[in-house]
Design an enzyme around this catalytic site. Structure first.
Site, PDB file in Angstrom:
ATOM      1  N   VAL A   1       0.864  -1.188   0.000  1.00  0.00           N
ATOM      2  CA  VAL A   1       0.000   0.000   0.000  1.00  0.00           C
ATOM      3  C   VAL A   1       0.900   1.236   0.000  1.00  0.00           C
ATOM      4  O   VAL A   1       1.779   1.384   0.850  1.00  0.00           O
ATOM      5  CB  VAL A   1      -0.925   0.017   1.232  1.00  0.00           C
ATOM      6  CG1 VAL A   1      -1.804   1.262   1.211  1.00  0.00           C
ATOM      7  CG2 VAL A   1      -1.778  -1.250   1.284  1.00  0.00           C
ATOM      8  N   LYS A   2       0.678   2.097  -1.001  1.00  0.00           N
ATOM      9  CA  LYS A   2       1.512   3.300  -1.103  1.00  0.00           C
ATOM     10  C   LYS A   2       0.791   4.476  -0.453  1.00  0.00           C
ATOM     11  O   LYS A   2      -0.380   4.753  -0.775  1.00  0.00           O
ATOM     12  CB  LYS A   2       1.807   3.605  -2.573  1.00  0.00           C
ATOM     13  CG  LYS A   2       3.031   4.492  -2.783  1.00  0.00           C
ATOM     14  CD  LYS A   2       3.002   5.135  -4.142  1.00  0.00           C
ATOM     15  CE  LYS A   2       3.736   4.337  -5.175  1.00  0.00           C
ATOM     16  NZ  LYS A   2       3.949   5.137  -6.422  1.00  0.00           N
ATOM     17  N   VAL A   3       1.478   5.135   0.467  1.00  0.00           N
ATOM     18  CA  VAL A   3       0.884   6.278   1.171  1.00  0.00           C
ATOM     19  C   VAL A   3       1.840   7.469   1.071  1.00  0.00           C
ATOM     20  O   VAL A   3       3.060   7.289   0.979  1.00  0.00           O
ATOM     21  CB  VAL A   3       0.604   5.960   2.665  1.00  0.00           C
ATOM     22  CG1 VAL A   3      -0.336   4.771   2.808  1.00  0.00           C
ATOM     23  CG2 VAL A   3       1.883   5.715   3.442  1.00  0.00           C
TER      24      VAL A   3
END
Ligand code: G3P
Length: 196
Positions: free
Chosen positions: A82-84
């Site tokens: 998951v890219k944040v």
């Protein structure tokens, strides 16, 4: 050094994967939009092609919303990272999702201290944007070097994922400094760096 491909172009990913050049994939909302496809559908297809991490980015801005969105993305496949964004809410999200056991890629890193915060929040990957630092007359590879030193000093396991790679020198410099990963567009892309 691992090679991630920065695209949502499934055909390009499959071609490079067959060559053994793909250790993972990074996508972002602009790349997904360019593919013209539904985010969940295209991301699932990419996860089926490559065995390494596939970064899928949240678009929410607040931690609670990012966490919910991130959990939904992580359901797509076990190889989702998951890219944040590297904001305060992004760091909170990183802490929660990494605690859940998901891979998290903290992106849009422009300083060594930001990278330190991301590592402490449990990031799997930190994505410093070296080309964009070069754009403002700084040396993006100096940042990679600083982060390498800091992570090694304290045995952080967060992997340095050099992003915004623009040219062959960036690739060579990242390899010499000891970046764990670089991500770059596929050779067919107009934005492709000359890798060799
Ligand atoms: O991986 C980051 C990339 O998508 C952005 O690159 O060249 O627009 O700074 P660039």
């Amino acid at each position: 050094m691992k090679f991630f491909v920065d695209t949502a172009d499934v055909a390009a990913i499959a071609e490079l994967n067959d060559l053994g050049m793909v250790d993972g994939v990074t996508t972002n909302p602009s790349l997904i939009l360019k593919s013209g496809r539904d985010i969940l559908e295209v991301t699932k297809e990419i996860c089926g092609i490559v065995s390494g991490p596939v970064s899928a980015e949240v678009v929410a801005l607040k931690a609670d919303d990012m966490i919910a969105e991130g959990r939904k993305l992580a359901e797509i496949a076990p190889n989702i990272a998951v890219k944040v964004p590297l904001t305060w809410d992004g760091l909170k999200t990183c802490k929660v999702l990494s605690g859940d056991g998901f891979m998290v890629n903290v992106t849009l890193c422009f300083s060594a201290n930001q990278a330190l915060l991301a590592a402490k929040a449990g990031a799997t990957f930190i994505s410093p944007f070296i080309g964009r630092l070069d754009d403002i007359n700084l040396d993006g590879t100096d940042l990679i070097s600083d982060i390498r030193t800091i992570y090694d000093n304290f045995n952080f396991t967060t992997e340095i994922l050099a992003a915004s790679i623009r040219n062959a020198n960036h690739v060579t410099q990242c390899a010499m400094i000891g970046a764990d990963v670089i991500t770059a567009p596929p050779p067919s892309s107009k934005a492709s760096p000359r890798m060799c």
